[in-house]
Enzyme design. Sequence first.
Site: not given
Length: 788
Positions: A688, A731
Site C-alpha cells: 500500500s 489510516k
Amino acid sequence: MAEIDVREEREIEIPTSLPILPVRDVVIFPYMILPLFVGRDISIKAIEHAVGENKMILLVSQKDVNIEVPSKDDLYTVGTVGTILRMLKLPDGRLKILVQGVAKAKILKYIQTDPFYIGEIGKVIDQQQPEMTLEVEALMRNVKELVDKSLALGKSFLPDIIVLIENIEDPGRLADLVASNLGLKADQAQSLLEQTEPILRLKKISELLSREVELLLVQQKIQSDVKGEIDKTQREYFLREQMKAIQRELGEIDEKAEEVMELRKKIEKAKMPEKVEKEAIKQINRLEKMHPDSAEAGTIRTYVDWLVELPWSKSSKDILDLKKAKKILDDDHYDLEKVKERILEYLGVRKLKEKMKGPILCFVGPPGVGKTSLGKSIARSLGREFFRMSLGGMRDEAEIRGHRRTYVGAMPGRIIQGIKTSGKNNPVFMLDEVDKIGMDFRGDPASALLEVLDPEQNYAFADHYLGVPFDLSNVMFITTANLIDPIPSPLRDRMEIIALSGYTAEEKIGIARNYLIPKQLKEHGISDKNIKIYDSALLSITTNYTAEAGVRNLEREIANLCRKVARKIAEGKIKKYIISSKNISKYLGVQKYMPEEEIKKDEIGVSTGLAWTESGGDIIYIEATIMKGKGSLTLTGQLGDVMKESAHAALTYVRSRAKTLGIKNSMFSQNDIHIHVPAGGIPKDGPSAGITMATAIASVFTGKPVHKSVAMTGEVTLRGKVLPIGGLKEKSLAAKRMGIKKVIIPKRNEKDLEDIPKYVKKDMQFIPVETMDEVLKNALITSKKKRK
C-alpha cells in the site's frame, strides 16, 4: 523318659563334690531329660571336667539371666544333679549336651571358683513318703484331671508324659513331672524344686494348673469371639441375600432397584429424543443385571447421569423486545454499530420466525477492543445463558469431541460440558481465540470444529462419549480472533466475519469517560469528588502513553492515576485532584510514545504515506534522494519483500513516464537513487506504500516538492494503475490526528468511505484516483522554478 523307682533313687551314689553348671532361664527337675547348649567358658570347662570324671554335674539356676559370668551369690543353692548322657562339640566352639536329672542337691560350700565352680554338695531328700489317704488321692486325681482339661483346651504335652502322669502313684514324683512340663517361670519352678514336702508341692502344682486352665479358657473365648465376628459378617451377607430374595418375592424394592427406578424417572423427566431415550433405557437394563460394585456398573451409571443431566428440552426464552436489547448493548459498549445492528437483525428475524438456525459470528480485531465482553452483552440482551470456552493452545481433538467410553476416566468434549454447565440447550457459546488452535499427533481440533460450527450439520452433533446426536442448532456460537489468516479456510467459510477495528482517540475518550473511569474509581475506593480527569489528559494518555487499538493499556494508565490519588488521600491529603494534559507527566512520568513529527514545509523527495498496524493506523514518511552513480537502487528501513518489490515497480513506472514528467533518460543511468523509510527498528511490509514511493521518486527526479498536507495510500502497477488497499478507516484516523487535510485514495476504495465516522471526514478531502498521473497531479507542486 524311663521311670526310676524310689528305692533306686536312694541307692544312686551322689559324689560329695561335683562341678557346678550355671543354667539360665530354666530349672531342671529330677527325672527330666533335656538338651542344653553351652557356650560360656566357665560352663564348657565344668562339663569337660565332669565328662572326664563320672559324667555327673550339678545344674543350678541363675537368679538373674542377664549376668554373663555369675558369682557364687548369683546362683541358687538348691539344684539338680544331672548325668551327661551325650555330648557334641559344635563348629562354633559351643557344646550340645543331653542331661537327665537324677536327684536334688544343695551346695554346702564352694571348693573351687576358678576356672569353674566345684562345690561340696549334699543330697536333698523329700520328707517321708506320705500315706495314701483319701485327701492325698483326691489331690492327685485333681491334678491329673486338670492336666487332662488343659490338654483338651489346647495345652501341648508329649504322649509319653501323659501316660506317665496317668500311671504315677507317688505324689512327689507327680508334682515334679507336671512342674517340669508345665513351662513355669524360673522363680516359680525354683520354689517348687526347693520344696521338700510332697503334698505341699502337689497343692502348689494344683493351684498353678487351675490358673493355667483359666488362662486357656479365656484364650479360647477370645479366639471364639474373633471367629464369631467373621462368622457374623458371613451370616449377615447370607441374610442380606435372603432378604433381597424375599423382597423380590414380595414385590418390595432394594437399594439397587431403587437407584434404577430413580434413573428411569430422571430419563422420563429429561424428555430426550426417542433415539437417545432408547439408548438410555438400554443402558439401565444392562445396569440392572450387573453387580452394583463392579467397575462396568460405575461406568454405565456415570454415562446415564450425563444423559439425564443434559438439557435436551430446556431452553431460555429469548427477550424479543428490540428496544430493550438495543439499550442493553448501548449501555455495555460504546460505538460498535455494525455488531449491534447484526444482533438486532437476528432478534428481528427471531421475532418473526420462531424456529431458526443460530448464526455463527466471528469477531476479528486487535486485542482489547471488547470482543469477549461483547459476547456477554449479546447473551444479556437475548436473555440467554453465556458460556465461554478458550481454544488458545488447544491441540487435542478429544477436547471438542470427547473420549470414547472404553477409556478409563473418559469424559464428553468441552462443547457438551459447556451445554451441561449452562443448563440450557440454546446458550450464547463463545469460542475464544479461534485463531490460536494448535495441531499435533492427537488430531486437529480446528477440523473437529467444522461440524460444530456448520448450521447444516450441528443439529446432530455426535460426541464420542455420548454416542448419540445432540442438537446444537439452537446455540448461538460466537468466535473471536485477533487475525483472520491463521484460521483454516473451511472453518472461516462457516462463520460470518465481523471486523472490529481499533478505536479512534475520540472513541477511546468516550469509552474512558463512560466506562473505564467509573469502574476504576469504584475499584480504588474513590469518587469523582476526589479526582477530575479532563479530556485533554485522556487524549494525552491515548497518544503519548499508549500505542494500541484497544483500551486495555488506557484502563491500566487510568488505574495508575487512581492509585496515585488514592495513596495521597490515604496519607491525609484530602482535596480534589485535577488532572489535565499539563500535569499528566507528574502522575504518569515521561511520555512513552512520541508521534511522528509533522513536516514543517513542502520538501522535494519526501512524501507522506498511510500505514495500517495492529494498534491502529499510522503515518510514514518516505524519503528519496539521488546522487552521482550508475543507476543502482538502494532500499533501507527494514522493509519486507512486498515493499521492496513495490519500490522497484514505482521506479520502473517513473522511468517509463520520464518523457511525460520532463526527466532526461540520462538522469537514471548517471545517478544512484536511495529510498529510505524512517523508524528502521520497526519491520514494514505490504504494497500500500507503492504510490507514496512513486511520488517521492518522481519528486526527486523532477525537482518538484510534495505537498506536506497531502497523504496517500495505494498500490501501484508498472503501467501506473492505482490498486485498492485495506484498513482505510485506521489510516484516515492517523491522517486526522496529524492534521492532514487531503488524502489520496484508490478509486476502488471509495465505497469504504461510508465506514468512516462523519466527524473524521469533516474538514478532510478524500481524492479517489485511478492512475498514478492523477496522484502526481494532486501531490506535486508545479512551479516555474527548475531544480538546478
